[in-house]
Structures are given as structure tokens and as C-alpha cells.
Write a protein that holds these residues in place. Structure first.
Motif, PDB file in Angstrom:
ATOM      1  N   PRO A 371     -55.724 -42.223 -76.125  1.00  0.00           N
ATOM      2  CA  PRO A 371     -56.085 -40.840 -76.394  1.00  0.00           C
ATOM      3  C   PRO A 371     -55.492 -39.939 -75.314  1.00  0.00           C
ATOM      4  CG  PRO A 371     -57.994 -42.091 -75.580  1.00  0.00           C
ATOM      5  CD  PRO A 371     -56.868 -43.053 -75.750  1.00  0.00           C
ATOM      6  N   GLN A 486     -60.862 -30.853 -78.235  1.00  0.00           N
ATOM      7  CA  GLN A 486     -61.795 -30.640 -77.134  1.00  0.00           C
ATOM      8  C   GLN A 486     -61.389 -31.497 -75.924  1.00  0.00           C
ATOM      9  OE1 GLN A 486     -65.770 -31.447 -78.319  1.00  0.00           O
ATOM     10  NE2 GLN A 486     -66.671 -30.249 -76.672  1.00  0.00           N
ATOM     11  N   ALA A 487     -61.091 -32.761 -76.208  1.00  0.00           N
ATOM     12  CA  ALA A 487     -60.657 -33.636 -75.124  1.00  0.00           C
ATOM     13  C   ALA A 487     -59.365 -33.112 -74.516  1.00  0.00           C
ATOM     14  CB  ALA A 487     -60.455 -35.051 -75.636  1.00  0.00           C
ATOM     15  N   LEU A 489     -58.528 -30.048 -74.271  1.00  0.00           N
ATOM     16  CA  LEU A 489     -58.937 -28.939 -73.397  1.00  0.00           C
ATOM     17  C   LEU A 489     -59.411 -29.473 -72.050  1.00  0.00           C
ATOM     18  CD1 LEU A 489     -59.769 -25.825 -73.225  1.00  0.00           C
ATOM     19  CD2 LEU A 489     -62.043 -26.638 -73.805  1.00  0.00           C
ATOM     20  N   TYR A 490     -60.237 -30.514 -72.094  1.00  0.00           N
ATOM     21  CA  TYR A 490     -60.747 -31.108 -70.852  1.00  0.00           C
ATOM     22  C   TYR A 490     -59.613 -31.643 -69.995  1.00  0.00           C
ATOM     23  CZ  TYR A 490     -65.420 -31.146 -73.004  1.00  0.00           C
ATOM     24  OH  TYR A 490     -66.591 -30.803 -73.589  1.00  0.00           O
ATOM     25  N   ILE A 491     -58.729 -32.392 -70.653  1.00  0.00           N
ATOM     26  CA  ILE A 491     -57.633 -33.004 -69.904  1.00  0.00           C
ATOM     27  C   ILE A 491     -56.757 -31.926 -69.278  1.00  0.00           C
ATOM     28  CG2 ILE A 491     -55.555 -34.419 -70.126  1.00  0.00           C
ATOM     29  CD1 ILE A 491     -57.071 -35.988 -72.288  1.00  0.00           C
ATOM     30  N   THR A 493     -57.713 -28.909 -68.444  1.00  0.00           N
ATOM     31  CA  THR A 493     -58.448 -28.335 -67.317  1.00  0.00           C
ATOM     32  C   THR A 493     -58.314 -29.227 -66.090  1.00  0.00           C
ATOM     33  OG1 THR A 493     -60.065 -27.725 -68.986  1.00  0.00           O
ATOM     34  CG2 THR A 493     -60.669 -27.312 -66.702  1.00  0.00           C
ATOM     35  N   GLY A 494     -58.501 -30.540 -66.304  1.00  0.00           N
ATOM     36  CA  GLY A 494     -58.441 -31.471 -65.185  1.00  0.00           C
ATOM     37  C   GLY A 494     -57.072 -31.449 -64.514  1.00  0.00           C
ATOM     38  N   LEU A 495     -56.008 -31.457 -65.356  1.00  0.00           N
ATOM     39  CA  LEU A 495     -54.664 -31.463 -64.782  1.00  0.00           C
ATOM     40  C   LEU A 495     -54.395 -30.176 -64.013  1.00  0.00           C
ATOM     41  CD1 LEU A 495     -52.531 -33.102 -67.603  1.00  0.00           C
ATOM     42  CD2 LEU A 495     -53.153 -34.069 -65.399  1.00  0.00           C
ATOM     43  N   LEU A 497     -56.614 -28.270 -62.513  1.00  0.00           N
ATOM     44  CA  LEU A 497     -57.351 -28.327 -61.249  1.00  0.00           C
ATOM     45  C   LEU A 497     -56.609 -29.201 -60.245  1.00  0.00           C
ATOM     46  CD1 LEU A 497     -61.081 -28.587 -62.326  1.00  0.00           C
ATOM     47  CD2 LEU A 497     -59.930 -26.686 -61.206  1.00  0.00           C
TER      48      LEU A 497
END
Lengths: 605, 309
Positions: A371, A486-487, A489-491, A493-495, A497
Motif C-alpha cells: 500500500p 486517506q492513507a 494523505l497521511y503518507i 503529511t508524514g513525508l 514533515l
């Protein structure tokens, strides 16, 4: 004028006209082919949007574009366009430059015809023509290897075509119609079951499911990579799985036994082919075994018989075409740059062709079902389909689930090996000054790699909604599935940051330091490096597995080779009678005459 | 969307998992120290270790692929965080999750290991290559019995692959671990967890005394800190995964949280005890171990399940 007929005839006519252009006008040939493919692509989008379309000709021959054939049609025209784009960089200096484009356009025409045909005989005609163009395309690889591979392919595909015709005849006899759509023949008798098997054999041979897969590795080894990326990797999957889906959804109503045939084939194909891929030393062969292995997922998905499984299988067909095409094209770039695809000799390409590496990495993660890439979504749907089978009783689903999920881990392993050996391993062999990669080739790979991400993250919003859902009547089978967006979006955001953090750290002067690699404080000679090709020898050396590999190396599991051995054994018997001594022949003749007279005489007297 | 980002970054995502991971790591270190008859570190040791690494110089190997080398550790942390978010949704009863989140969780749990492999490859150090190949083989080894043990759970929970329904089903019918087949499957999953976390006897990929940390050999400063943090996060997330699917999940409320903590400590205790009483295996031994006895055990649990036990 009829749209479907026009779309079929157009590439064929242009392709034939290419013979009139002088061989040296390479740019013109490329432009004409590219424009033709683009027009066909736009035409197929138009047909897809206004579907369903049906047009009938004389003798009740009709062409239909519905959701299923529309999807395959989009794929076929799109991949033709991508391959022609890539070939501008790849096939430029090839001896059979013009022939390549002619055959590609003929293949395009025949594929469109085969997908649109509703009349079984017409389908078989186009199908047979596709076998011919495949033969011709493999043949332009040149050399005895290509000739042998082309012959093998032609025999396997042609032989399965014969079975297809036989199956069609049975269906015609049972249903009283030559039409594919609306037959819905229940598999009740032994005869209809065999008709189903014959249809499925043709689909398996085309798509490359076991046991009719053996032409794909041979083809990959000797045909030009552009051809491998075009046919076994993309188009033949679309066509083969189209036929399989058509036969399972429209022509037959499957019973338990029919489902079981599909499920067993799917599971065996996944595991056996990926185990073979794990041990390959040639990049093209490794990829070709994956082209076989992934078919297993599609067959398994369709074999589950429930909407989410079938949708997963079809989606996987599309996804597979995207990432496997990228992978073969990246192998092409490697070959173009280094002149070899032998993993034992490659290495260090991460510095030389970084764009190709990124595309190869993305598509490797996709094919391994990580994923949030596209391969994960379709594999997930297939798993879901398998578990749903369990819900409705039945014990064997655990086996299918194991094959599918464990096959996915094995796929990842073999791609780690490929990426390491070709791109990361330390070698000085190709460490010359970095040259630029050809922009047309990078563009073709980049588009496909981007599709891997887009189809993964927006799976629900784009491909499932517009391409897959309509085939199965637009039902709400995807309610409550994973929201990859959604995932994503999270990924993201993490990258971001992480990027900020590194950025903030790099503000401090001298925070990043470059130093040579540390190997226990020693400087190893450049010649000693770990290639990665024997990463998995530990697995190869385990008792039972070792025996199976030895058998496979001797081609014990190759149906074609076995048939060849049997036939040559039989002809050997005959050959031994041919001693070349004339009196022996004469005594055979006399003996035969006596026998004949005796038989004739027995009836008369 | 804001809510989603909050879930991801604060609770139950990054901050929460990282903090709990550091504490789980402390439990491991303290217990190990006591087994060794040492005093052991204070509870905040893992936090300060991470902060210290953030402040250290970052050394990048000369011919590595820089971007991949630096972002592989970030991806490892993201993977562990996502896993935690997916796992806590059913446990907190905030959201009924989605169909098939079990499978998503299994795949997300692979991402930290995969990031380690890719990071090691990007550093282009021969020792890292060796470590990466070992990690990959280890993954193949434990993945097979792990899938089979999960199949047991799927059958026992009434053929659902939705974590929320699994927790509900266990609340109604008792935890899976209570039945013979469930217990065997749990043991299998526990062994697989040990390998997934890279704890002794399965720390083959890093093996400091053989290949100097394997994929981590070139890492320093913040990227090393991220990899270490992702390991700690997994040390918390994987037991939560086992609790959710095998052991009834974590009930809401203070009592539920206390019981959940107890379950977590039991699983960690077992893992730490295994870690401290076994020598490291060779990779081929690990392969034979997982594909041999462990898979057989998992198949037995499946057969027992199908027999209704």
C-alpha cells in the motif's frame, strides 16, 4: 459509416501503408504510427463513453462494445500509444524498424476487432491473426533464439486456438447461436464442461497461465524488450483475461467444478511461477515469470465467482498491464544503456539512470502489493473475494488465500533482488560518466509509474468507479472498503514533515557530511561486491524445494518440451526402421502387399 | 480531514505510538537488565536516546542514493504509525473501520521492514546488502505461518476480515485465545512477531557481531533515530495487533485500558524472555524453523478450527 469497423480497419490500413514509406524515413514512420495510435486511443475513449454500442452486419455478424470490452479496448489502445512512444527511443536503430511498427499497428487492429466481435467465428479469426502478429513480432528479435521462441509461441497459441474453435462449435450446437453475449449456457453436461475448458485453455495460453505459460519466458529472452512489454506484459493479458471474463460472465454459467479448475490454476500459477522468478539471473526472464505469476491473481479473482473477486481480478488485469509494462520498459532502458540484462554483470545503475530506477522502484512496490500503490488495491479485492467464498461454506479457501498472500511476499523478495542487483550493487563496470536518458523513454515510463500511484491512491474515485464498476452492473460492492486516498494523505503529511525536519537540520552548517562507505574500517577492492543474484540460494538449498528446482531446470514441467520429447521419441522409433538398405525397404513393401491382399481377400471370400 | 490528521499525528497515531513504544522498549531493556543482574536504564531512556540522535551529525555515504537513503527511515515511521491508526480504530470504538482492514494491517506491518531493506540497499554498503537480503528472507520465512495463523482467526471470528467485527465477535463469544486451536495459532503468531520485531533469536538481519547492524551500518543521526523509533513503535503496535485479533481487543474505559495494558505486558514479557534465553539463529535455520515446525503447527490449528475446536 460504422464506428467500430472504422476503428478496426483504420490501424490495419495505415499499418499496411507504412510499407510504402522508405525504410530510412524513420522519423516519418514513427510519427505516422504514433498519430494512428493516438487517434485509435481517442476513438476508443469515445466508444467507451457512448457504450453500449452494437452494430450488425450481414449474416448476423455483430460487433458490441460493452463495459468489459470497452475497458480492454481502452487498455489496448493506451498501451499501444505508450509502446510507440517508448520505441521512438528504443527501436530507432533496429534492423526491422519499419516492420516493427507495421506489426504493432496490425496487432492493434486485430485486438480491437477481437474485443468488439460478438460473433464467435469473427472472434476466432481476429484471435488467429493476433497469433500471427505475435509470431512476427517475436521473430524480429533476430537469431536462432528468436526463431525458436516464435515457433514455440505459435505452436502453443495456435494449438489453443484450435481448442477454442472446438469449444465454440460445442457452444453453437448447444445454444444454437454464434453470439457471445447472452448465451449463458449452464455447465450441466460433460460436453459443456469441456467446451468451457477449451475456451479457458485459449484464454490461459494467451494470458500465460500455467501450464500454457512456457512461451513467455522464451519470448522475453529473445524478442526485443519493446515487444515483450507490449504483448506478453500488457496486451496479451488484457486479451486473455477479457476472453476468460467473457466466458465466465456471459457465455457460461459456472458450476462448482468450473470454479475449482480456475482456482487451482490460479493458485498454482501464482506460487510456481514466482518461485521460478526468485531464482532467475536474467532480468527479462525474471520479469517474464512474474508476468505469468500475476495472471494467477486474475484467474483466482474471476474464479471466486463473487462480484468483489471478479472486480478485483479485472482491476488486477489493468494494474498488471501498467506496472509490468513499466518494469519491462525499465529493463529496456537498462539494456539500452549497458547492452545486457544479465543481473550477474549489472550494478550501480542507480547513479547512471536514476529516473529509470525511480520508475522501476514504484512499479516493483506496486507489483508486490505494497500500500498505497495500485497493485495492493486489486490484490486486496481478490483476497476479499476469497474470504467471501469461505463465508459461503467450503474449506479450500484457506489454500487460495495462502497462495495469494504468500505469493505476494515472494514477489516482493524477487524484486528486492532485481533492484539490488541491477541498480544498487557496487560494481565499476558501468561507472562511466552519466549520460542522459532518452526523454521519450523516460516519458513513457513516467506516465505509467504515475498511473501506478494515481490508480492506487484514488482507486475508488477513478478506476473502480469509471472502469470496473460499470462491468458488473454498477452495484455498490465497494461500500466501506479501504480509502487509500486517506492513507495517501497521511503518507504525504508524514513525508512532508520528514522533509521539513531534514530541512531544519540542514540549516545548521556541516550537519550533513558525505563520507565513503564503512566496511569495518577496511577498503575493499572494487572487484569484490555483492551482486544480489544469489540472495535466495538459502531457499534453493532446502530439501524438497531443491528437487523441484532441479526438475524445473531440466524442463520437466514444460508441457511444450515434454510434448516435443514424446514426439521425438516416437519419430525415433520410425527413424530406426529407415536403415537406408534397399532390400529391407523392398521386403517391407512385399510384406505390406501380402498383408493388404490378405485383408481384402478375407472380406471377399 | 483535520480529524484524520489529528488521528495520524497525535492519537492514536504518531505521538501516542511513539511514546508507548519508547515505554515498551524501556520495559524490554529494564527486564533484560534485571535478567542480567544489572540495574537497567531509567524510564525516559528511550526518549532521550531518540532526542540525542536528532541532534547528531548525519553522515551520508558517498555514492548512495541520497533521497532514498534519507527517506526510507521516514517511511518506516509512517508505516508503523499507519498500522497503529488502523489498529486503534476498532479498539477505541471511534470508527467501525472498513471492510478488510485486517489485510491492510498485515501489509502495513511489512512496511517498516521493507523500508529497512530499501534504506540498506540505498546506502550501497556490502554489509547492508547482506543484512537486507537476510531481512527479506526472514520476512519470507515468517510470512507463511503468519498468514495461516491469521486464517484461523478469520474462521473463528465468523469469516470476517474487519477488525471491528472481530473485536465485537470476541466480546460476544469469548477471546479466540481461549480455544485450543486459537491458542496454537496465537503461539505461532507470537513467534512470527518475534521475528518481525527482529528480536533475538531472529535478529539475523542486524546481527551486530557479524555484520555490524546490517542495513543500519551507514546510518547515523536523525535517520538512525527514525529507524530506532520505528522499531520501538512496532514493539508496541505488534502486540496490540495480536491482542486485537486473538485476545479480545482492548475494552473502552479505565478498567479496559488497565486490562489491555496487562495483556500488553504479558506479551512483551514472553517476547523478552524468549529474547534473553536463546542464541541467534542462522538465516537458513530460521527459514527451516518457520517453514517447518511453525507452519505445521499453524496448519494443525487450522485443522482443529475446521473440526470445530
Amino acid at each position: 459509416m460504422n464506428n467500430i469497423a472504422l476503428l478496426t480497419a483504420f490501424p490495419f490500413i495505415i499499418g499496411t501503408l507504412l510499407f510504402l514509406i522508405p525504410k530510412r524515413a524513420r522519423g516519418l514512420i514513427e510519427t505516422v504510427s504514433g498519430v494512428t495510435a493516438l487517434v485509435a486511443c481517442l476513438g476508443s475513449v469515445r466508444l467507451f463513453l457512448v457504450r453500449p454500442i452494437e452494430s450488425t452486419f450481414a449474416y448476423g455478424i455483430s460487433f458490441v462494445i460493452d463495459g468489459l470490452s470497452g475497458l480492454a479496448l481502452l487498455g489496448v489502445t493506451f498501451f499501444t500509444l505508450i509502446i510507440i512512444l517508448y520505441s521512438i527511443g528504443f527501436m530507432r536503430d533496429h534492423v526491422y524498424h519499419r516492420s516493427f511498427y507495421v506489426y504493432v499497428l496490425w496487432t492493434l487492429a486485430a485486438s480491437i476487432g477481437a474485443l468488439a466481435a460478438n460473433h464467435m467465428i469473427v472472434l476466432a479469426l481476429f484471435w488467429g491473426f493476433l497469433g500471427l502478429t505475435l509470431y512476427l513480432l517475436i521473430h524480429i528479435g533476430g537469431g536462432s533464439g528468436a526463431a525458436a521462441a516464435a515457433k514455440k509461441t505459435f505452436i502453443i497459441i495456435g494449438g489453443s486456438d484450435a481448442f477454442l474453435l472446438f469449444g465454440m462449435a460445442i457452444v453453437w450446437q448447444a445454444a444454437g447461436s454464434w453470439d457471445l453475449l447472452g448465451v449463458k449456457l449452464p455447465i450441466t453436461s460433460g460436453l459443456t464442461f469441456w467446451a468451457f475448458i477449451f475456451f479457458v485453455l485459449a484464454a490461459f495460453a494467451k494470458a500465460g497461465a500455467m501450464p500454457l505459460h512456457t512461451w513467455i519466458p522464451d519470448c522475453a529472452a529473445s524478442a526485443p524488450i519493446a515487444v515483450t512489454a507490449y504483448l506478453p506484459a500488457a496486451l496479451d493479458k488484457l486479451l486473455g483475461i477479457y476472453l476468460l471474463a467473457r466466458c465466465c460472465l456471459d457465455v457460461f454459467i459456472l458450476n462448482e467444478a468450473a470454479h475449482l479448475v480456475l482456482l487451482i490454476t490460479g493458485a498454482v500459477t501464482i506460487i510456481a511461477a514466482v518461485m521460478m522468478a526468485l531464482m532467475q539471473h536474467d532480468m527479462k526472464k525474471l520479469l517474464s515469470y512474474h508476468a505469468v505469476s500475476q495472471v494467477g491473481y486474475m484467474v483466482l479473482g474471476i474464479g471466486t465467482g463473487n462480484p468483489v473477486g471478479i472486480a478485483g481480478g479485472l482491476f488486477h488485469m489493468l494494474n498488471h498491464a501498467i506496472y509490468k509494462c513499466t518494469l519491462f520498459l525499465s529493463a529496456g532502458s537498462v539494456e539500452k544503456k549497458t547492452g545486457t540484462t544479465d543481473l550477474d554483470h549489472l550494478g550501480g545503475l542507480i547513479q547512471i539512470i536514476p529516473a529509470t530506477f525511480v520508475c522501476a522502484l514504484i512499479s516493483s512496490l506496486s507489483i508486490s502489493g505494497i500500500p498505497p500503490f495500485n497493485g495492493f488495491v486489486s490484490k486486496w479485492m481478490v483476497y476479499q473475494g476469497i474470504v467471501e467464498m469461505g463465508q459461503r461454506g467450503g474449506r479450500l479457501w484457506v489454500l487460495w488465500l495462502m497462495a495469494a498472500m504468500f505469493g505476494s511476499a515472494l514477489t516482493l523478495a524477487s524484486f528486492i533482488k532485481l533492484l539490488h542487483a541491477a541498480y544498487c550493487a557496487r560494481t565499476t563496470e558501468y561507472a562511466e560518466a552519466p549520460q542522459r536518458e532518452h526523454c521519450a523513454m523516460v516519458l513513457a515510463m513516467g506516465v505509467l509509474a504515475a498511473l501506478c500511484i494515481v490508480f492506487g491512491i484514488f482507486a475508488k474515485q477513478l478506476p473502480l468507479r469509471f472502469l470496473i464498476n460499470p462491468i458488473l452492473g454498477g452495484s455498490d460492492i465497494y461500500l466501506g472498503i479501504w480509502e487509500p486516498s486517506q492513507a495517501g494523505l497521511y503518507i504525504g503529511t508524514g513525508l512532508l514533515l520528514g522533509m521539513f525536519l531534514y530541512g531544519a537540520l540542514s540549516l545548521k552548517k556541516g550537519f550533513f557530511r558525505t563520507d565513503r562507505t564503512y566496511i569495518g574500517g577496511e577498503r575493499l577492492p572494487e572487484s569484490s561486491f555483492i551482486s544480489g543474484t544469489d540472495f535466495y540460494n538459502t531457499i534453493k538449498e532446502i530439501g524438497v524445494i531443491q528437487k523441484i528446482y532441479r526438475g524445473a531446470e531440466k524442463k520437466y514441467f514444460d508441457l511444450y518440451e515434454q510434448a516435443k520429447r514424446t514426439f521425438s521419441y516416437m519419430t525415433e522409433l520410425l527413424r530406426q526402421m529407415h536403415t537406408g538398405v534397399l532390400p529391407t525397404y523392398l521386403s517391407w513393401v512385399v510384406f505390406g502387399l501380402i498383408l493388404l491382399l490378405w485383408i481384402l481377400g478375407k472380406n471377399t471370400w | 480531514m483535520i480529524k484524520g490528521i489529528f488521528y495520524f499525528l497525535i492519537f492514536p497515531g504518531f505521538l501516542f505510538t511513539a511514546a508507548m513504544g519508547c515505554l515498551s522498549g524501556w520495559f524490554d531493556r529494564k527486564l533484560t537488565a534485571r535478567i542480567h543482574w544489572r540495574v537497567g536504564p531509567p524510564w525516559y531512556q528511550n526518549f532521550v536516546d531518540f532526542l540525542k540522535l536528532l541532534g547528531k551529525e548525519i553522515i551520508v555515504p558517498a555514492d548512495s542514493m541520497r533521497g532514498l537513503f534519507l527517506f526510507a527511515p521516514v517511511t518506516a515511521v509512517i508505516g508503523a504509525t499507519l498500522l497503529s491508526v488502523v489498529l486503534w480504530q476498532p479498539n477505541l470504538r471511534t470508527d467501525s473501520g472498513f471492510l478488510g482492514d485486517l489485510i491492510v494491517a498485515i501489509y502495513l506491518s511489512m512496511i517498516p521492514a521493507l523500508a529497512l531493506i530499501i534504506g540498506g540497499m540505498a546506502s550501497r554498503n556490502p554489509l547492508a546488502s547482506l543484512g537486507a537480503s537476510r531481512e527479506m528472507k526472514l520476512m519470507l520465512a515468517y510470512e507463511l505461518p503468519f498468514i495461516v495463523s491469521i486464517a484461523t482467526v478469520i474462521i473463528k471470528n465468523g469469516y470476517t476480515i474487519r477488525l471491528y467485527e472481530m473485536v465485537q465477535h470476541q466480546a460476544a463469544h469469548g477471546a479466540i485465545i481461549g480455544s485450543p486451536s486459537g491458542f496454537i495459532a496465537f503461539i505461532v503468531a507470537l513467534l512470527c512477531m518475534q521475528a518481525k520485531l527482529g528480536l533475538v533469536p531472529f535478529d539475523i538481519a542486524e546481527a551486530e557481531t557479524e555484520i555490524m547492524g546490517g542495513p543500519l551500518v551507514e546510518y547515523s543521526g536523525a535517520p538512525l533515530g527514525f529507524f530506532r523509533l520505528s522499531k520501538l513503535m512496532m514493539l508496541f503496535a505488534m502486540p496490540v495487533f495480536l491482542i486485537t485479533v486473538f485476545w479480545g481487543g482492548i475494552a473502552p474505559g479505565a478498567l479496559g485500558a488497565a486490562v489491555g495494558l496487562g495483556k500488553l505486558l504479558v506479551i512483551l514479557l514472553v517476547a523478552v524472555l524468549i529474547k534473553n534465553t536463546n542464541p541467534r539463529l542462522r538465516i537458513d535455520q530460521a527459514l527451516r524453523f518457520f517453514w517447518g515446525p511453525v507452519t505445521v503447527l499453524a496448519v494443525i490449528s487450522i485443522l482443529l478450527t475446521l473440526a470445530g475446536l
